[in-house]
Design a protein around this motif. Structure first.
Motif, mmCIF file in Angstrom:
data_model
loop_
_atom_site.group_PDB
_atom_site.id
_atom_site.type_symbol
_atom_site.label_atom_id
_atom_site.label_comp_id
_atom_site.label_asym_id
_atom_site.label_seq_id
_atom_site.Cartn_x
_atom_site.Cartn_y
_atom_site.Cartn_z
ATOM 1 N N THR A 29 4.168 -6.071 -13.735
ATOM 2 C CA THR A 29 2.713 -5.264 -14.478
ATOM 3 C C THR A 29 1.881 -4.073 -13.902
ATOM 4 O OG1 THR A 29 3.255 -6.469 -16.622
ATOM 5 C CG2 THR A 29 1.157 -4.600 -16.924
ATOM 6 N N SER A 30 1.272 -3.020 -13.996
ATOM 7 C CA SER A 30 0.121 -2.538 -13.553
ATOM 8 C C SER A 30 -1.209 -3.156 -13.235
ATOM 9 C CB SER A 30 -0.170 -1.145 -13.921
ATOM 10 O OG SER A 30 -0.517 -0.539 -13.427
ATOM 11 N N ASP A 53 0.777 -1.050 0.346
ATOM 12 C CA ASP A 53 -0.281 0.235 -0.406
ATOM 13 C C ASP A 53 0.984 0.951 0.225
ATOM 14 O OD1 ASP A 53 -2.108 2.249 0.269
ATOM 15 O OD2 ASP A 53 -1.884 1.459 2.679
ATOM 16 N N SER A 54 1.083 1.542 -1.552
ATOM 17 C CA SER A 54 2.007 2.552 -1.175
ATOM 18 C C SER A 54 1.656 4.408 -0.565
ATOM 19 C CB SER A 54 2.134 2.744 -3.281
ATOM 20 O OG SER A 54 1.461 2.988 -3.484
ATOM 21 N N ASP A 55 -0.149 4.575 -1.179
ATOM 22 C CA ASP A 55 -0.360 5.872 -1.021
ATOM 23 C C ASP A 55 -0.715 5.228 0.709
ATOM 24 O OD1 ASP A 55 -2.486 4.464 -1.082
ATOM 25 O OD2 ASP A 55 -3.522 4.442 -3.184
ATOM 26 N N ASN A 84 -7.653 -2.129 -6.257
ATOM 27 C CA ASN A 84 -7.046 -1.969 -5.374
ATOM 28 C C ASN A 84 -6.528 -3.693 -5.155
ATOM 29 O OD1 ASN A 84 -7.205 0.098 -4.280
ATOM 30 N ND2 ASN A 84 -9.023 0.458 -3.856
ATOM 31 N N ILE A 107 8.735 -4.890 -9.518
ATOM 32 C CA ILE A 107 7.226 -3.723 -9.593
ATOM 33 C C ILE A 107 6.725 -5.070 -10.199
ATOM 34 C CG2 ILE A 107 5.518 -2.634 -10.211
ATOM 35 C CD1 ILE A 107 7.133 -0.437 -8.522
ATOM 36 N N ASP A 122 -1.803 -1.179 -3.916
ATOM 37 C CA ASP A 122 -1.837 -1.031 -4.982
ATOM 38 C C ASP A 122 -0.777 -1.122 -5.766
ATOM 39 O OD1 ASP A 122 0.480 1.464 -4.141
ATOM 40 O OD2 ASP A 122 -1.132 1.773 -2.931
ATOM 41 N N THR A 123 0.527 -1.649 -4.944
ATOM 42 C CA THR A 123 1.299 -2.604 -6.050
ATOM 43 C C THR A 123 1.669 -3.654 -5.857
ATOM 44 O OG1 THR A 123 2.525 0.628 -5.468
ATOM 45 C CG2 THR A 123 3.985 -1.356 -6.263
ATOM 46 N N TYR A 152 5.172 -6.428 -5.780
ATOM 47 C CA TYR A 152 6.078 -6.780 -6.006
ATOM 48 C C TYR A 152 6.237 -8.796 -6.130
ATOM 49 C CZ TYR A 152 7.376 -2.031 -4.486
ATOM 50 O OH TYR A 152 8.438 -0.946 -4.596
#
Length: 667
Positions: free
Chosen positions: A343-344, A308-310, A348, A341, A316-317, A319
């Motif tokens: 692929t996006s 959870d980067s935010d 959530n 990371i 949200d990310t 790895y």
């Protein structure tokens, strides 16, 4: 990641006499049931492993597991039913030998050929007891025995202890070893790690490669975790543990140890060097993950975390790192030695899983806090990628997976990957509890929940449970010196309706049963609202009601004190004065009550005279009423009294015919 369920925690309800409406909301109900094989269930947890599976069910609808079912391969007793016969005809219920679980089932975990479940025996919401069964070739059961197999669940504690000296926060099994993290100071966070079983790749983290057959405390080489232990995951022969070092309730640091044959530790070390002690794993771009670590999973080839980067409490990310066998890393790289990371993916990130053949992540695309979409990638030899065909042997990149209906029709609460198959639990009625199980992939041993058959190449509905809950309950005083029970159900499945009224019974604190009579005119089945008169209520008596039974399900609730209305049967003249008169009331009242149990309004009496006048007076402590401001030497005729003032009116009337005369005033 362990599936976290919403708990129905009781809230304190003040004891109020029932002349006020006694109303409870859903959170007041703590349900229980002794019968098994219920028609109503929540699916609490589902786990898949090496051709065998298991799930925890909540059959009494209280939000906690009470029944364990398992199925599939059973060559080492990993099903736990006392045999080594495969359970290939569907789920069978599992118990400790000649015993009960004696508590709520919290967490089910499956190793390669052994199983474990944690139990909350003191009903405080935290597990305190561990049962293990199945293969013990490497001491992975943990009871110090040299016996190779345990065919029934056996209770496990650290050597020379009768318990874990704390709550079991997390359990993880994999390969031929086992582990738990314990909260010894009872602050809700784990602080102690125990491990045992096979240690050929130093996956136990004690600095050796010697296997252990009893739970042993493990710490980093410096002797301190420097924080709370949050999420524990074991791979085939490696281990992972996330730590909350800033004590904000969220993990921020990842330790890994054990085999690094495929760079699955992510520590940029030689892939042939095992890590003998827990060591911090860091991303490729910095010396720490930029956010909180919400989930971790590891396997023989790959590992990954959700971050959870935010800092909005949602992932949200993603790895991943390791070796890209079968496409498990979701990219074209052969080896990723340090976390990178993936692929996006839009939405959530909720739950991530990886094993030696596949990886997957559940996504919340509508941002309501619950996953609704599943992406998978990796091997598809047995259809376990869920794409609907076997033409592609593996999938390199995340691909959305759906059942035949092209929609999960609910939230995804739990996702699990077995060796060559997978499963999800779906919440179709959006109440936070699972009610449908989908499985897909191989089914050679009945691991997909039905008799052995060809592979399922797309998610297949294996089990569906329809349940109901109480959303509101009230006990009110009626107009007959008794009580009515009004109950509102959360009945998404329309189990009950005008043609199938729920059968309800009420119980008091002494377990006395009160039958109910359905009040059709006061009910609205289309709105799931049902009203009943409570039978056999004595006049002017205090009751403490504690539970209801609806069909076969019992619902405990915070005790409700209910007081039935008193009854005035007669009015007798005690004394007259010049300007007053005192009357005593013959009252029907239980021995456990007195006048102080009633409010001043409920003690109000309206005395009606034959000339259409009246006086309103209060009943005193002796059940007397006094008429004042009367004329001297005057005759009065009382034709009735109204009493028990409530909701701006009198509930009851007693016709009488009493004539009296006040005294003559002397000068």
């Amino acid at each position: 990641m362990k599936f976290t369920k919403k708990l129905l925690l009781p809230i304190t309800l003040l004891f109020i006499p029932t002349f006020f409406i006694n109303n409870l909301n859903l959170n007041n109900f703590n349900n229980f049931k002794k019968e098994i094989n219920s028609d109503y269930d929540f699916i609490i947890d589902q786990e898949d492993s090496t051709y065998f599976s298991g799930e925890i069910l909540d059959t009494d609808l209280d939000g906690y597991g009470d029944s364990l079912y398992m199925w599939g391969k059973n060559n080492k007793g990993q099903i736990g039913n006392g045999t080594t016969n495969n359970a290939d005809s569907g789920p069978i219920e599992i118990f400790p030998h000649n015993s009960d679980w004696n508590g709520n089932l919290i967490d089910l975990e499956l190793g390669e050929e052994h199983s474990g479940v944690t139990v909350d025996t003191d009903y405080n919401g935290y597990a305190d007891t561990l049962y293990m069964w199945g293969s013990n070739d490497y001491g992975q059961i943990g009871n110090g025995s040299s016996i190779n197999y345990f065919f029934y669940p056996v209770k496990i504690t650290p050597k020379n202890y009768i318990n874990w000296k704390g709550n079991i926060i997390d359990l993880s099994l994999e390969g031929n070893f086992s582990s738990v993290i314990i909260d010894t100071d009872l602050d809700g966070y784990a602080d102690t790690l125990y491990m045992w079983g096979e240690n050929n790749n130093k996956q136990l983290g004690n600095g050796t490669d010697i296997s252990l057959n009893t739970p042993t405390i493990i710490v980093p080489e410096n002797g301190d975790w420097n924080g709370n232990l949050i999420d524990l995951e074991l791979g085939q022969n490696d281990s992972a543990l996330t730590i909350d070092t800033d004590l904000d309730g969220y993990a921020d640091t990842l330790y890994m140890w054990g085999s690094n044959a495929f760079c699955q530790l992510g520590q940029n070390e030689s892939k042939f060097i095992d890590q003998a002690y827990p060591k911090i794993t860091e991303p490729i771009t910095s010396d720490q993950f930029l956010g909180n670590i919400l989930d971790v999973s590891t396997s023989i080839y790959s590992s990954g975390i959700i971050v959870d980067s935010d800092l909005d409490n949602y992932g949200d990310t993603l790895y991943m790192w390791g070796t890209n066998v079968n496409g498990v890393l979701a990219n074209d790289n052969i080896i990723i030695p340090i976390p990178a990371i993936v692929t996006s993916i839009s939405g959530n990130l909720i739950n991530f899983e990886t094993n030696n053949k596949n990886s997957g992540v559940t996504i919340d695309t509508d941002l309501d806090g619950y996953a609704d979409t599943l992406y998978m990638w990796g091997d598809n030899e047995y259809g376990q990628a869920g794409i609907g065909n076997l033409n592609q042997s593996y999938i390199n990149y995340p691909t959305a997976i759906f059942p035949y209906s092209d929609s999960w029709n609910g939230n995804i609460l739990n996702y699990s990957i077995g060796k060559t198959y997978a499963s999800v639990i779906i919440d179709q009625n959006w109440d936070g509890y699972g009610d449908r199980l989908y499985m897909w992939g191989s089914n050679e041993y009945g691991e997909a929940g039905i008799a052995p058959c060809p592979n399922f190449i797309i998610p297949n509905s294996i089990f569906e449970s329809k349940s109901f809950q109480i959303s509101d309950l009230e006990i009110i005083n009626n107009q007959n010196h008794g009580f009515d029970l009004n109950i509102t159900l959360n009945d998404y499945w329309n189990i009950f309706d005008a043609n199938n009224i729920p059968e309800i019974s009420l119980f008091d604190q002494y377990n006395n049963l009160y039958d109910l009579t359905y009040l059709e005119d006061d009910s609205s089945p289309i709105d799931d609202i049902y009203s009943f008169e409570i039978n056999n209520i004595e006049i002017g008596t205090k009751y403490v009601f504690t539970k209801v039974q609806i069909d076969t399900i019992y619902f405990n609730f915070t005790p409700i004190i209910s007081i039935s209305d008193y009854l005035i049967s007669n009015l007798e003249l005690e004394e007259t004065g010049i300007n007053n008169a005192i009357f005593n009331l013959d009252v029907v009242l239980g021995s456990n009550l007195n006048i102080s149990y009633f409010t001043s309004d409920q003690r109000k009496v309206k005395v009606n005279f034959s000339d259409d006048t009246y006086q309103e007076v209060l009943i005193d402590q002796n059940w007397d009423v006094e008429l004042k401001e009367l004329n001297s030497d005057t005759s009065y005729q009382i034709i009735g009294i109204d009493y028990f003032y409530e909701n701006e009116s009198y509930k009851y009337n007693l016709p009488v015919d009493i004539t009296f005369k006040t005294l003559i005033e002397e000068y």
